[in-house]
Design a protein around this motif. Sequence first.
Motif, short mmCIF file in Angstrom:
data_model
loop_
_atom_site.label_atom_id
_atom_site.label_comp_id
_atom_site.label_asym_id
_atom_site.label_seq_id
_atom_site.Cartn_x
_atom_site.Cartn_y
_atom_site.Cartn_z
N ASN A 185 -2.25 -4.61 -6.12
CA ASN A 185 -1.87 -4.26 -4.76
C ASN A 185 -2.88 -3.24 -4.25
OD1 ASN A 185 0.82 -5.45 -3.72
ND2 ASN A 185 1.29 -4.97 -5.86
N ASN A 186 -2.51 -2.48 -3.24
CA ASN A 186 -3.41 -1.47 -2.66
C ASN A 186 -2.76 -0.08 -2.69
OD1 ASN A 186 -5.39 -3.46 -1.90
ND2 ASN A 186 -4.01 -4.05 -0.22
N PHE A 187 -2.01 0.21 -3.72
CA PHE A 187 -1.36 1.50 -3.82
C PHE A 187 -2.41 2.60 -4.01
CE2 PHE A 187 2.17 -1.29 -5.27
CZ PHE A 187 3.07 -0.96 -4.26
N GLN A 188 -2.05 3.81 -3.55
CA GLN A 188 -2.96 4.94 -3.59
C GLN A 188 -2.26 6.16 -4.17
OE1 GLN A 188 -3.59 5.31 0.59
NE2 GLN A 188 -5.13 3.69 0.71
N ASN B 268 -5.04 -1.64 -8.91
CA ASN B 268 -4.89 -0.77 -7.75
C ASN B 268 -6.01 0.28 -7.86
OD1 ASN B 268 -2.09 -1.35 -6.29
ND2 ASN B 268 -1.77 -1.56 -8.50
N SER C 182 0.84 -1.20 0.00
CA SER C 182 0.00 0.00 0.00
C SER C 182 0.88 1.25 0.00
CB SER C 182 -0.92 -0.02 1.23
OG SER C 182 -0.15 -0.12 2.43
#
Length: 1004
Positions: free
Chosen positions: A587-590, A610, A566
Amino acid sequence: MRLFYLYSFSAVMLLKAYGFTGETDRMALLDLKSQVSEDKQNVLSSWNNSFPLCNWKGVTCGLKHKRVTRLDLGGWQLGGVISPSIGNLSFLISLDLSDNSIGGTIPHQVGNLFRLEYLDMSHNFLGGGIPTSMSNCSRLLSLRLTSNSLGKSFPSELGSLARLEILNLGRNNLTGKLPPSLGNLTSLTRVIFSSNKIEGGVPNALARLTQLVSLRLGMNRFSGVFPPSIYNLSSLEILSIFHSGFSGSLKPDFGNLLPNLRRLHMGRNHFTGPIPTTLSNISNLENFGIVFNKMMGSVPSSFGKLQNLQYLALASNSLGSYSSGDLEFLKALANCTQLHTLLVNGNRLGGDFPTSITNLSTNLWKLDLGMNLISGTIPYDIGNLISLQKLMLDDNLLTGPLPSSIGKLSRLVVLNLTSNRLSGEIPSSIGNITRLGKLYFSNNSFEGTIPPSLGQCRFMLYLRIGSNKLNGTIPQEIMQIPSLVHLDLSDNSLTGSLPKYIKPLDGLCILSVAHNKLSGQLPQVLGNFLSLENLYLQGNFFDGDIPNIKGLMGAKRLDFSNNNLSGSIPGYFANFSSLEYLNLSINNFQGIVPTEGNLKNATVLLVFGNKDLCGGIKELKLKPCIMQVQAMDTGHSSLVKKFSVGVSIGIVFLLIAYISLCCLRKRKRNQQQTNHPTSSSALEICHEKISYAYLQKATDGFSSSNIIGSGSFGTVFKALLPTENKVVAVKVLNLQRRGAMKSFVTECESLKDIRHRNLVKLLTACSSTDFQGNDFRALVYELMPNGSLDMWLHPEEVEEIRRPSRALTLFERLNIAVDVISVLEYLHVYCHEPIAHCDLKPSNVLLDKDLTGHVSDFGIARMLMKLDQGSLFNQLSSVGIRGTIGYAAPEYGMGGQPSIYGDMYSFGVLLLEMFTGKRPTDELFGGNVTLNSYIKLAFPERVLDIADNSILNSSLRVGFPLGECLTLVLEVGLKCCEETPKNRLATSEARKDLILIRERFFKH
């Protein structure tokens, strides 16, 4: 008796009448000496009028007429060319000029030596063709011209040398076809034409050479079937036609026709058909190789009759039928007690792995059965083959466990079991094989945990155990093997996290733990693996942010996909200039996707899966980023507005004050520069200032006794700073020299923000006037007590009082090379703005008390990222070739811009000089002969011949593979100084290679 004296007197008078006397020989030899390079003429110091001719070194005279009959100059490392006066030594019987560095051509006057019987000019740099005049040397018994650059075709005229017994012309550039006149040389016993460019077929006339014992025609461009004429040479003991272009099948009675062979090398041709079973009739056969052909049928079990067989190479053919009888020959080979190499990989061998393999010779050090379809299990007694160094069983159908007796093979360096069906646990006894350098177990069914004992293999370079059924955690021990280059643990069921407390591995290039069950946060230490190029972490359960790995500036492929990572995408990825692939998908990238650098390229960056990412280049098809301000209640909104207005007014007042202050300071600076038209900006870069009077006192009035060196723009003094009681080096610039002031500015600008342990530290500077009012500029550096690398490489050029007391060892040179390339990597890759040094050479590498290398003299350096900014471009530019002749890259001489490629060329030359002891400007070099070409011509077979003598004479431990080590180092040097900039080795690659060499040969 009177008649005899009369004839003798007449002969002497006749010789004098034609001018051929002992004086003629003296003049010829002195002329020969005059053509030897000056630096080697001292070897011939006895060749002068103070010594009798027959006492000159290397000269032998006849007892009767005192004329020169032998000239033995072999291995004296002489340079220069051969004088045509050599032809005046008319009594010469033997001429040996081998193992030197002689260039030019062979004078046609050699043909005047009609008494000559032995001629050896091998291992030089002779070019041109072989003179046809040599046919006049009718008494010639031995002609050796191997390892030169001789071109054109073999002169048919030499077919008149009827007494010739040895003809060695290998390793040249001979072209054309072999002339039929070669068959006239019926006294020949040895013929070597290998490693040339000879075409066509072998003449049938060769069949007349019935006394031939050795025939080597390999590495040429012949055509046609196996030469029928060779079948008539029943006396042959050595036959090499490796990589020669022949085709067709071999006669079934091959072994009966050539019964005396000891060595038979026929690899890399286009032969077909079966291996003749009659080969077993060649009772003295020691070496037989026929690799990379199209041979079919079975491997003859009759090979077991060859009691003297040592080397059997049948790899990469089509032998066998994938059936159970294909390996019968292995049982028979147990009788070959001297066998040390057996290569049958890349064939069609099938059936179960026979237990008889364990009965093979205990001298066997290389066994390769890979790339077949062998099934069954590995016999438990495989440990009986105690001399094995390389065991390759890859790409077969082997099943069952790996026997623990494998640990008895303590000499193993390579163990390859890739792509089989092996199961069970990896035996911990492998840790006993401490010499192991390459371990390939990938694509099997090994289970259980990874044995920590693998950490005992301190020389391991490649550890590949991916695609198995391994579980448990990653042992910290294997992550601490200092020599690792490639670690692959992918496609297993490993759990836990990546070890966090591990020492960064200097040489690690590839790390893959993809597709396991690893979890937790990625350790910060990943950013310290500076040589890492490929990092594969995909398909695990890693979470948290990507740690700071901006140190991986040389990374090419990074895969973080299919995890639970993240946070935001680090912007520094855009600065990875070598990046080819970055996968952050699923993934959980923001947040915002960066669009700078390589991240502009859609083929490089993958981010799908994502959901909270936005922006990026349009090809990523992400949602746009919209900045939303969260609504607040009215009271809060009013308060915020008031606060914002107040802050804004304050900022405006501060800005006005700052601008006023800047204008005032600029006006004062302009006034100062009007009075003192030198650059004060340069001084602001340096730390504290120091006065002229202080330096004048510290150097005892700049006394000549304190001079420790000089350069392009000034003189370096040793100085004692009285207030600090510290000895330093003071570089006083000669401001009368054009470019000196610019050099002062550039050095300060270059060194203001860079820090590296292998850079000479700039302590302070002086910008003042001397006692007569003249401008004075000086730079004060940390003192390097062991002087420059140049002094150590060429001590004969240094005054005795400063001359090093001994030579640098091989290990010390390798350490210094790593020190220098580490600085270049820092300047080229890790600085905020890449810097090109532009003048790398031995005199600019200084050595501290521990002989650690420090790079100095940034007087003409160039900050590459600022070249588009006019002010700095002009500030740091200089006219003409950048650097020093011999070390400067060739493109600089054609107006090319400074670059990191230019530095790498200079480093390559530096590296070659360090290990050969020869400057690029040596008198030996000129015309088409350069330091690079000189090494290439001798590379790799004669690497010890070109090495610096002081390396050869230094005390190395018994058994040290000096030639192998030097070959690898010089190979790096040659790759660095390729002619074309883009073909040169990258800085990080060069550093990695040198570290690997050091680890391989000197790590204990």
